[in-house]
Write a protein that holds these residues in place. Structure first.
Motif, mmCIF file in Angstrom:
data_model
loop_
_atom_site.group_PDB
_atom_site.id
_atom_site.type_symbol
_atom_site.label_atom_id
_atom_site.label_comp_id
_atom_site.label_asym_id
_atom_site.label_seq_id
_atom_site.Cartn_x
_atom_site.Cartn_y
_atom_site.Cartn_z
ATOM 1 N N VAL A 54 8.388 -6.511 -5.008
ATOM 2 C CA VAL A 54 7.315 -7.223 -4.315
ATOM 3 C C VAL A 54 6.025 -6.530 -4.737
ATOM 4 O O VAL A 54 5.806 -5.357 -4.421
ATOM 5 C CB VAL A 54 7.494 -7.185 -2.789
ATOM 6 C CG1 VAL A 54 6.365 -7.967 -2.114
ATOM 7 C CG2 VAL A 54 8.851 -7.756 -2.397
ATOM 8 N N ASP A 55 5.169 -7.243 -5.454
ATOM 9 C CA ASP A 55 4.043 -6.624 -6.155
ATOM 10 C C ASP A 55 2.744 -7.336 -5.791
ATOM 11 O O ASP A 55 2.739 -8.539 -5.503
ATOM 12 C CB ASP A 55 4.288 -6.732 -7.666
ATOM 13 C CG ASP A 55 3.654 -5.600 -8.448
ATOM 14 O OD1 ASP A 55 2.721 -4.974 -7.923
ATOM 15 O OD2 ASP A 55 4.104 -5.356 -9.584
ATOM 16 N N ASP A 56 1.633 -6.588 -5.807
ATOM 17 C CA ASP A 56 0.347 -7.248 -5.590
ATOM 18 C C ASP A 56 -0.424 -7.319 -6.903
ATOM 19 O O ASP A 56 -0.002 -6.776 -7.920
ATOM 20 C CB ASP A 56 -0.454 -6.576 -4.471
ATOM 21 C CG ASP A 56 -0.972 -5.197 -4.831
ATOM 22 O OD1 ASP A 56 -1.489 -5.036 -5.954
ATOM 23 O OD2 ASP A 56 -0.871 -4.282 -3.992
ATOM 24 N N LEU A 57 -1.551 -7.992 -6.855
ATOM 25 C CA LEU A 57 -2.263 -8.332 -8.084
ATOM 26 C C LEU A 57 -3.496 -7.471 -8.320
ATOM 27 O O LEU A 57 -4.419 -7.871 -9.017
ATOM 28 C CB LEU A 57 -2.655 -9.810 -8.054
ATOM 29 C CG LEU A 57 -1.459 -10.753 -7.873
ATOM 30 C CD1 LEU A 57 -1.923 -12.181 -7.698
ATOM 31 C CD2 LEU A 57 -0.509 -10.653 -9.044
ATOM 32 N N ALA A 70 0.828 -1.206 0.000
ATOM 33 C CA ALA A 70 0.000 0.000 0.000
ATOM 34 C C ALA A 70 0.862 1.255 0.000
ATOM 35 O O ALA A 70 0.415 2.327 -0.425
ATOM 36 C CB ALA A 70 -0.933 -0.004 1.210
ATOM 37 N N SER A 71 2.110 1.145 0.460
ATOM 38 C CA SER A 71 3.026 2.288 0.500
ATOM 39 C C SER A 71 3.822 2.429 -0.789
ATOM 40 O O SER A 71 4.628 3.363 -0.920
ATOM 41 C CB SER A 71 4.000 2.133 1.675
ATOM 42 O OG SER A 71 3.304 2.011 2.898
ATOM 43 N N GLY A 72 3.626 1.513 -1.712
ATOM 44 C CA GLY A 72 4.396 1.528 -2.944
ATOM 45 C C GLY A 72 3.751 2.349 -4.034
ATOM 46 O O GLY A 72 2.880 3.188 -3.792
ATOM 47 N N SER A 73 4.189 2.124 -5.242
ATOM 48 C CA SER A 73 3.654 2.817 -6.408
ATOM 49 C C SER A 73 3.272 1.783 -7.453
ATOM 50 O O SER A 73 3.792 0.673 -7.468
ATOM 51 C CB SER A 73 4.704 3.778 -6.978
ATOM 52 O OG SER A 73 5.885 3.073 -7.320
ATOM 53 N N ASN A 123 0.129 -2.199 -6.629
ATOM 54 C CA ASN A 123 1.293 -1.456 -6.140
ATOM 55 C C ASN A 123 2.467 -2.399 -5.877
ATOM 56 O O ASN A 123 2.278 -3.548 -5.470
ATOM 57 C CB ASN A 123 0.944 -0.716 -4.850
ATOM 58 C CG ASN A 123 0.038 0.478 -5.111
ATOM 59 O OD1 ASN A 123 -0.261 0.799 -6.262
ATOM 60 N ND2 ASN A 123 -0.403 1.123 -4.046
ATOM 61 N N GLU A 124 3.675 -1.873 -6.070
ATOM 62 C CA GLU A 124 4.877 -2.658 -5.806
ATOM 63 C C GLU A 124 5.834 -1.869 -4.917
ATOM 64 O O GLU A 124 5.853 -0.636 -4.932
ATOM 65 C CB GLU A 124 5.591 -3.049 -7.103
ATOM 66 C CG GLU A 124 6.200 -1.910 -7.886
ATOM 67 C CD GLU A 124 5.223 -1.229 -8.821
ATOM 68 O OE1 GLU A 124 5.543 -0.133 -9.322
ATOM 69 O OE2 GLU A 124 4.128 -1.798 -9.048
ATOM 70 N N MET A 125 6.624 -2.606 -4.151
ATOM 71 C CA MET A 125 7.745 -2.051 -3.395
ATOM 72 C C MET A 125 9.032 -2.569 -4.035
ATOM 73 O O MET A 125 9.111 -3.738 -4.432
ATOM 74 C CB MET A 125 7.676 -2.463 -1.928
ATOM 75 C CG MET A 125 6.499 -1.850 -1.168
ATOM 76 S SD MET A 125 6.691 -0.057 -0.939
ATOM 77 C CE MET A 125 8.072 -0.006 0.207
ATOM 78 N N ILE A 126 10.052 -1.698 -4.114
ATOM 79 C CA ILE A 126 11.272 -2.036 -4.846
ATOM 80 C C ILE A 126 12.469 -2.009 -3.894
ATOM 81 O O ILE A 126 12.605 -1.099 -3.069
ATOM 82 C CB ILE A 126 11.513 -1.053 -6.006
ATOM 83 C CG1 ILE A 126 10.265 -0.948 -6.890
ATOM 84 C CG2 ILE A 126 12.717 -1.488 -6.838
ATOM 85 C CD1 ILE A 126 10.371 0.105 -7.975
ATOM 86 N N TYR A 127 13.339 -3.009 -4.050
ATOM 87 C CA TYR A 127 14.565 -3.124 -3.250
ATOM 88 C C TYR A 127 15.728 -3.429 -4.193
ATOM 89 O O TYR A 127 15.531 -3.898 -5.320
ATOM 90 C CB TYR A 127 14.422 -4.230 -2.204
ATOM 91 C CG TYR A 127 13.272 -3.988 -1.249
ATOM 92 C CD1 TYR A 127 13.469 -3.313 -0.055
ATOM 93 C CD2 TYR A 127 11.980 -4.423 -1.569
ATOM 94 C CE1 TYR A 127 12.410 -3.076 0.816
ATOM 95 C CE2 TYR A 127 10.921 -4.186 -0.710
ATOM 96 C CZ TYR A 127 11.137 -3.509 0.477
ATOM 97 O OH TYR A 127 10.084 -3.271 1.330
#
Length: 390
Positions: free
Chosen positions: A370-373, A278-281, A300-304
């Motif tokens: 790390v991504d959601d659908l 939820a904090s990603g883009s 949304n995805e978070m990137i590392y």
């Protein structure tokens, strides 16, 4: 007078015998009576020169030396190997085959007794944020070792001399390597975790330019540890040797798809992160046809990001924690912005199977998503990410 005839005959026979034996000197006879002039040169018998061969018995290889047909070299000849870090010695069968290591480099077919400043064993010091000046004409050696990727793409190799620099990176960070040419010379630049091991190449610039004061810049992420950076030239094919300024600066990690990737430090052998999609883009998604899942990560995805300074096997695992039944997509790229650089992907289907993959990776920077659908198939989720060096 009658008694002198037998004596004369004896003398004639002795002279004929001497003439006959003279034909035996310098070669062995074949069945047809011809003499082999090379019979005293054992170029066809088996045998190699071992590492105990005294170096003062080895002569420099001279390409102008006339050689018998089918013979590459004469026993005792030597030449520097392609990387100038060993010598190749001619064996008794007339080919270069045996190698003697030269820890300090090789020149004119002989091992150097001392390392030269700026060579691989005695690299100059380079610190983050500090510029140094150099000139490849001051280099004592050319290892002729150039990135395979560059050679394949451009067809040329950096056959000129190179200068080596040693750089210590205290923690995982984003950097920019900047080479500013002060001469109209075609430079190549490559960065390694080990200066003598081409398999540890982290980054490179294949297409340096001939324009004075037009810099070559290499952006990358480096893991904690020691690195070696070479400034090389293409000899006469690139206007010969030349002067340059070189620096490596720590920079802010570049944004990628609307966010700054979180850096993971693997110096301890593992790294963890806790996040929430939820904090990603929602700026990118995985390459569906590269993954064995008929789904798309349009949420949304978070990137590392993490980096390796040598080839290693790595396992990456992402686990949805709240809700723990959430579906989760995990994928990895070598270029954060480029979807087609995706190398791995995995899927947590919400039934207890973690999203995980294991891969043997070359040195360099890697980006994890790390991504959601999306809300039509799932919802944002909290997750835990684990990266392990095996």
């Amino acid at each position: 007078m009658a008694q002198s005839t037998p004596l004369r005959a004896l003398c004639v026979s002795f002279i004929l015998l001497l003439l006959t034996c003279a034909g035996c000197v310098g070669g062995s006879r074949h069945g047809d009576g011809d003499v082999d002039p090379d019979a005293d040169k054992d170029l066809t018998s088996a045998g190699d020169v071992d590492n105990d061969t005294p170096l003062d018995l080895i002569t420099d290889f001279n390409s102008d030396t006339p050689l018998p047909d089918g013979v590459e070299c004469l026993e005792g000849m030597a030449r520097c190997a392609a990387d100038n870090m060993s010598i190749e010695v001619c064996t008794r069968n007339g080919v270069f085959g045996a190698n003697i290591a030269c820890p300090n480099g090789c020149s004119a077919g002989k091992c150097l007794t001392e390392a030269s400043p700026g060579s691989c064993p005695l690299a100059f010091d380079l610190s983050l944020g500090t510029a140094v000046s150099g000139n490849t004409k001051d280099a004592a050696l050319s290892s002729h070792v150039w990135s395979a990727d560059c050679t394949a793409a451009y067809g040329d190799a950096t056959t000129g001399p190179e200068l080596w620099y040693s750089l210590d990176v205290p923690y995982t960070t984003a950097v920019e390597v900047t080479l500013n040419p002060l001469s109209a010379t075609y430079f190549g630049v490559y960065l390694r975790g080990n200066c003598s091991d081409t398999k540890t190449e982290v980054a490179r610039a294949c297409d340096g330019n001939l324009s004075v004061s037009t810099p070559t810049v290499i952006p990358t992420i480096l893991a904690k540890g020691q690195y070696y950076l070479a400034v090389d030239d293409f000899a006469e094919a690139g206007n010969g040797t030349g002067a340059f300024d070189l620096r490596v600066d720590e920079v802010i990690t570049p944004t990628c798809h609307g966010q700054v990737p979180g850096l993971l430090d693997l110096s301890s052998g593992m790294a963890t992160a806790v996040g929430n999609t939820a904090s990603g883009s929602s700026g990118t998604r995985w390459q569906t046809y590269d993954c064995p899942f008929n789904l798309d990560t349009v949420g949304n995805e978070m990137i590392y990001a993490f980096a390796l300074r040598e080839p290693r096997q790595v396992r990456v695992t992402a686990v949805a924690t709240a809700p723990d039944t959430s579906k989760l997509g995990l994928y990895m790229r070598t270029d954060c912005e480029e979807r087609y650089s995706q190398t791995q992907c995995a899927y947590d289907d919400g039934t207890g199977r973690d999203a995980s993959f294991t891969a043997t990776l070359a040195p360099g920077a890697y980006y994890l998503f790390v991504d959601d659908l999306a809300s039509t198939q799932d919802e944002p989720q909290e997750f835990e990410l684990l990266v392990e060096v095996l």
